[in-house]
Write a protein that holds these residues in place. Structure first.
Motif, PDB file in Angstrom:
ATOM      1  N   GLY A 219       0.852  -1.187   0.000  1.00 59.74           N
ATOM      2  CA  GLY A 219       0.000   0.000   0.000  1.00 59.74           C
ATOM      3  C   GLY A 219       0.877   1.222   0.000  1.00 59.74           C
ATOM      4  N   ASP A 220       1.235   1.664  -1.188  1.00 58.05           N
ATOM      5  CA  ASP A 220       2.213   2.736  -1.303  1.00 58.05           C
ATOM      6  C   ASP A 220       1.771   3.674  -2.416  1.00 58.05           C
ATOM      7  OD1 ASP A 220       4.347   4.364  -1.330  1.00 58.05           O
ATOM      8  OD2 ASP A 220       5.853   2.780  -1.558  1.00 58.05           O
ATOM      9  N   LEU A 221       1.819   4.958  -2.135  1.00 56.79           N
ATOM     10  CA  LEU A 221       1.420   5.933  -3.155  1.00 56.79           C
ATOM     11  C   LEU A 221       2.606   6.354  -4.011  1.00 56.79           C
ATOM     12  CD1 LEU A 221      -0.960   7.836  -0.828  1.00 56.79           C
ATOM     13  CD2 LEU A 221      -1.618   7.082  -3.098  1.00 56.79           C
ATOM     14  N   ASN A 222       3.751   5.802  -3.703  1.00 57.19           N
ATOM     15  CA  ASN A 222       4.966   6.202  -4.408  1.00 57.19           C
ATOM     16  C   ASN A 222       4.874   5.872  -5.891  1.00 57.19           C
ATOM     17  OD1 ASN A 222       7.381   7.437  -4.391  1.00 57.19           O
ATOM     18  ND2 ASN A 222       8.575   5.625  -3.841  1.00 57.19           N
ATOM     19  N   GLY A 223       4.231   4.778  -6.185  1.00 53.64           N
ATOM     20  CA  GLY A 223       4.206   4.363  -7.574  1.00 53.64           C
ATOM     21  C   GLY A 223       2.877   4.635  -8.253  1.00 53.64           C
ATOM     22  N   ALA A 224       2.036   5.449  -7.637  1.00 52.65           N
ATOM     23  CA  ALA A 224       0.728   5.719  -8.213  1.00 52.65           C
ATOM     24  C   ALA A 224       0.897   6.304  -9.608  1.00 52.65           C
ATOM     25  CB  ALA A 224      -0.053   6.677  -7.330  1.00 52.65           C
ATOM     26  N   ALA A 225       0.398   5.587 -10.609  1.00 57.34           N
ATOM     27  CA  ALA A 225       0.616   6.009 -11.988  1.00 57.34           C
ATOM     28  C   ALA A 225      -0.352   7.105 -12.389  1.00 57.34           C
ATOM     29  CB  ALA A 225       0.487   4.802 -12.905  1.00 57.34           C
ATOM     30  N   LEU A 226      -1.590   6.902 -12.131  1.00 54.11           N
ATOM     31  CA  LEU A 226      -2.621   7.847 -12.552  1.00 54.11           C
ATOM     32  C   LEU A 226      -3.455   8.237 -11.337  1.00 54.11           C
ATOM     33  CD1 LEU A 226      -3.917   6.155 -15.801  1.00 54.11           C
ATOM     34  CD2 LEU A 226      -2.670   8.296 -15.648  1.00 54.11           C
ATOM     35  N   TRP A 227      -3.733   9.499 -11.190  1.00 54.11           N
ATOM     36  CA  TRP A 227      -4.511   9.906 -10.020  1.00 54.11           C
ATOM     37  C   TRP A 227      -6.001   9.984 -10.300  1.00 54.11           C
ATOM     38  CZ3 TRP A 227      -7.504  14.246 -10.448  1.00 54.11           C
ATOM     39  CH2 TRP A 227      -7.191  15.124 -11.498  1.00 54.11           C
ATOM     40  N   TRP A 228      -6.377  10.145 -11.549  1.00 61.19           N
ATOM     41  CA  TRP A 228      -7.793  10.464 -11.782  1.00 61.19           C
ATOM     42  C   TRP A 228      -8.748   9.275 -11.801  1.00 61.19           C
ATOM     43  CZ3 TRP A 228      -9.570   8.163 -16.103  1.00 61.19           C
ATOM     44  CH2 TRP A 228      -8.643   7.850 -17.102  1.00 61.19           C
TER      45      TRP A 228
END
Lengths: 363, 260
Positions: A219-228
Motif C-alpha cells: 500500500g504505497d502511493l509512491n508508484g501511483a501512476a494515474l490519479w484520476w
C-alpha cells in the motif's frame, strides 16, 4: 399537530387521545453506557460545522501535502510540483476517499459497524487480481493491474456475499438475526485465501516482478501512476449510492423491516455493494492495499454527529481523503529522505482504533 | 380493509420440504377486529406474521389484501396498508429514538417537512410513553423501552393493519395495559390488529378474535370466547390449562399436577 392525511381515520382519532396511565415513573437516560454515549450529546447543528471544517480542512491537508517532500518542507520547483507532488496528493486524496466511502457503504449494507473493504477481503481480492494481471498479462497492455484490481475486488465481494447470503437471512427471509458475524468471518476467510494465493504468486515470481508485487502489497502511493481513475470511481460510487442513501439507513436498521416500508432492499444492497467494489478496486489499483481507512473514517464521521447516510457517505469520503493525504505526508517525511509505505501509517492509526471500537462494544 | 387467507399452507422457513406449520387455513380479518395469534414456541406465529407482511411467499394458497394477492401489491402501496413490527431489533449504529420512528414517516410521507416529521415522531413516542427518551440512543434503552419505540414506529407508519410479533414480551404491566388501550383504540377507529401473544390472560382481554396454532399444521380460529377455551389451549400447548370465569371475564392458569 397531527397527521395531515385525511384518508386515515385511525391515526387522526388516535392523535386526539390522551395518555391514560404509566406516567409516573419516567427515567430520563443520561450517558448510561460509555460507548458512544456522547454521540447523542453532540447536538449542535453538525452540518454547518462540518461544512466549515471540510472547507478549511481539505485545502489545508492538500496544501500540507504539497509543501512536504523527502527533501524537506517548502514550496517545490514547478516541475516537481506538477509532475510529482500534485498527482501524488490527488491520488492520496482519491484513494482515501474511495476506501472510506466503500467502508461506509459496506458497514451500512452488512449492518455491521466493523465492516470494511479490508476486513471483508475485498482489498485482498483486488490485490490478487492486480498481481495476476501483473504476472500473466502481456506486456504493454495498458492499465492491466488496475483492471485486475477492479475485477479482483468484484470477485472477492461476490464470493463473500454468495457464501454469506443464506446467513444474511436468505435475502429477505424472516430470520431475526442477520448473520453479520458470519459475513465478517466469511470475509476474513476470503481474505486469508487471497493471501495464500498472493504468497503462491510471490514464490513463483521472478526478481523483476517481485518489486512491483511488493508495491501492491504494502500500500504505497509512491508508484501511483494515474490519479484520476480513483476520483472517477469515487464520483460514480457516490452517484450510484447517494441519491437513495436514506434507504441505506433504513436497511441498516433492519433489512426485512425496510422492505416492509417499500424499500427494494435487494436492489439497494446490490447497488451499494457494486459501488463499494468499484471504489475499493480503484483504490487498490491506485495505491495497493491500504487497510483501515474504510473502517475508521465512517466511525469518526459518525462521532461528529453526521449519522445519516446522506451525510455520512460524502463526509466519510472527504475525511478519508484528508486522512490519507496526511498519512502520506507523514509517510514521506518521517524518515526522510527514505519513505515509508502509507499503509504503515494508516494501519498504525487504524488498528488501535479498530480494537478500541471492538472492545468497547462488548463493554 | 380486509385480509383474507385462502387455503394457506406455510412450512418452516418457507421451504417446500420444511416442517408443516400451517396446513390449510382460511379466514378473514376485518376492520375493527383485534386478533391474537397464539401457539407454542416454534408453532409458526412469526412465520405467519412474516408471510402476512409479504416477506415470505406462502407454500400454497393465497393471501388477499382488499381482494388482491399480496405479491401483486407494489411495496410502497403495501406499506400504506400494513405495518409489521418484528420481534427482535438489532441496532448496529447510533441513532436516536425519534429518528427511528421518523424512518417510517420519511419513507411514506415525503410531503411532510422535516420539522413536521420530527413532531409527529415525538408524538408517537408520547403515545407509548417514551417521549422522554426521544433523544436517547436506541442502543442504550432497556428491552421494554426499545419495544415501545418499535410499537411507536409501527403505528407511525399509518397503515390500518398492524402485524405485531410479541409486542408485549418485554413490557411491564402498566405498559401492557397501555398497549392494550392503544390497540383497542386502533381497532375502534377502523384498524385491524393481529398480534402474537404468549400471555393468555392478556390475550383474552385484548382480543376480539383468536387464532390458535398447534405447531403441527392445525389451527383453530374464530371469536375469542370460542377459541380461548381450556381444552383447546391444553391440547395446543400440551399442558393442562385451567380456566375460571368471573364477572364475564376469563382467567387462565397452568394447572400443575404437582405444585411445589
Amino acid at each position: 399537530m397531527g397527521s395531515e392525511r385525511s384518508d386515515n381515520p385511525p391515526i387522526k382519532k388516535f392523535l386526539a387521545t390522551k395518555r391514560p396511565l404509566a406516567n409516573n415513573r419516567r427515567v430520563t437516560r443520561k450517558a448510561a453506557n460509555p460507548p458512544y454515549a456522547f454521540v447523542m450529546t453532540l447536538k449542535p447543528p453538525p452540518l454547518p460545522l462540518a461544512l466549515l471544517l471540510a472547507a478549511f480542512g481539505v485545502p489545508a491537508a492538500l496544501l500540507l501535502g504539497l509543501l512536504s517532500g523527502s527533501a524537506g518542507w517548502g514550496w517545490p520547483s514547478e516541475e516537481i510540483l506538477w509532475l510529482i507532488r500534485v498527482p501524488r496528493v490527488l491520488a492520496a486524496f482519491g484513494t482515501g476517499a474511495a476506501l472510506a466511502l466503500a467502508g461506509a457503504l459496506i458497514q451500512l449494507v452488512t449492518r455491521n459497524p466493523l465492516g470494511d473493504p479490508h476486513v471483508l477481503g475485498v482489498t485482498s481480492g483486488a490485490s490478487v487480481g492486480a498481481l495476476l494481471m501483473l504476472l500473466l498479462a502481456p506486456a504493454g497492455l495498458l492499465l492491466a493491474p488496475e483492471l485486475g484490481a477492479v475485477l479482483g475486488a468484484l470477485g472477492a465481494m461476490s464470493l463473500v456475499f454468495a457464501l454469506a447470503w443464506r446467513s444474511m437471512g436468505r435475502g429477505l427471509a424472516p430470520s431475526a438475526q442477520p448473520g453479520t458475524v458470519i459475513v465478517l468471518l466469511v470475509g476474513v476467510m476470503i481474505g486469508a485465501a487471497c493471501s495464500a494465493v498472493v504468497s503462491f504468486m510471490l514464490a513463483m515470481a521472478n526478481d523483476l516482478q517481485l518489486r512491483s508485487i511488493v508495491f501492491w502489497l504494502l500500500g504505497d502511493l509512491n508508484g501511483a501512476a494515474l490519479w484520476w481513475p480513483v476520483w472517477v470511481a469515487v464520483g460514480l460510487a457516490l452517484l450510484l449510492a447517494w441519491p437513495r442513501a436514506q434507504e441505506l439507513d433504513w436497511i441498516a436498521r433492519g433489512d426485512a423491516w425496510a422492505w416492509t416500508l417499500g424499500v427494494p432492499v435487494a436492489k439497494r444492497r446490490r447497488i451499494a455493494i457494486f459501488a463499494a467494489c468499484l471504489a475499493t478496486g480503484a483504490a487498490v489499483a491506485t495505491a495497493g492495499s491500504i487497510g483501515f481507512v474504510g473502517l475508521v473514517a465512517p466511525h469518526i464521521v459518525r462521532l461528529t454527529g453526521l449519522r445519516h447516510a446522506r451525510m455520512l457517505l460524502p463526509f466519510s469520503a472527504l475525511f478519508g481523503g484528508v486522512f490519507l493525504v496526511l498519512a502520506d505526508t507523514v509517510a514521506r517525511t518521517i524518515i526522510a529522505p527514505a519513505q515509508l509505505p502509507v499503509g504503515v501509517i494508516s494501519a498504525s492509526v487504524g488498528v488501535p482504533l479498530f480494537l478500541m471500537l471492538l472492545l468497547r462494544r462488548r463493554a | 380493509m380486509s385480509l383474507r387467507l385462502e387455503n394457506l399452507r406455510l412450512n418452516a422457513g418457507g421451504k417446500p420440504d420444511g416442517r408443516s406449520l400451517i396446513a390449510d387455513l382460511s379466514l378473514s380479518m376485518n376492520p375493527g377486529e383485534r386478533w391474537v395469534l397464539l401457539g407454542p414456541n416454534g408453532a409458526g406465529k412469526s412465520t405467519l406474521l412474516v408471510a402476512l407482511a409479504g416477506l415470505l411467499p406462502p407454500n400454497a394458497g393465497s393471501i388477499l389484501l382488499h381482494g388482491k394477492p399480496l405479491a401483486g401489491w407494489p411495496g410502497e402501496a403495501l406499506a400504506r396498508q400494513r405495518a409489521w413490527c418484528p420481534q427482535f431489533w438489532l441496532d448496529p449504529f447510533p441513532v436516536s429514538a425519534w429518528e427511528t420512528v421518523a424512518c417510517a414517516l420519511f419513507a411514506l410521507h415525503p410531503e411532510h417537512s422535516a420539522p413536521a416529521v420530527e413532531a409527529l415522531a415525538r408524538h408517537w413516542l408520547s403515545e407509548f410513553d417514551v417521549d422522554h427518551l426521544a433523544d436517547t440512543d436506541v442502543r442504550m434503552l432497556s428491552g421494554g423501552e426499545r419495544q415501545r419505540i418499535a410499537l411507536a414506529t409501527a403505528c407511525a407508519q399509518g397503515a390500518p393493519l398492524l402485524l405485531l410479533d410479541e409486542p408485549s414480551s418485554h413490557l411491564d404491566w402498566s405498559h401492557q395495559a397501555l398497549l392494550q388501550e392503544r390497540l383497542k383504540r386502533w381497532s375502534a377507529d377502523g384498524g385491524t390488529v393481529l398480534t402474537a401473544v404468549h400471555d393468555l390472560n392478556l390475550a383474552w382481554t385484548l382480543a376480539t378474535h383468536a387464532l390458535l396454532l398447534d405447531g403441527l399444521g392445525g389451527a383453530v380460529h374464530g371469536p375469542r370466547d370460542d377459541v380461548l377455551q381450556a381444552d383447546r389451549l391444553s391440547a395446543a400447548f400440551g399442558i393442562p390449562v385451567s380456566m375460571r370465569e368471573e364477572n364475564d371475564a376469563r382467567w387462565f392458569r397452568v394447572a400443575l399436577e404437582n405444585p411445589l
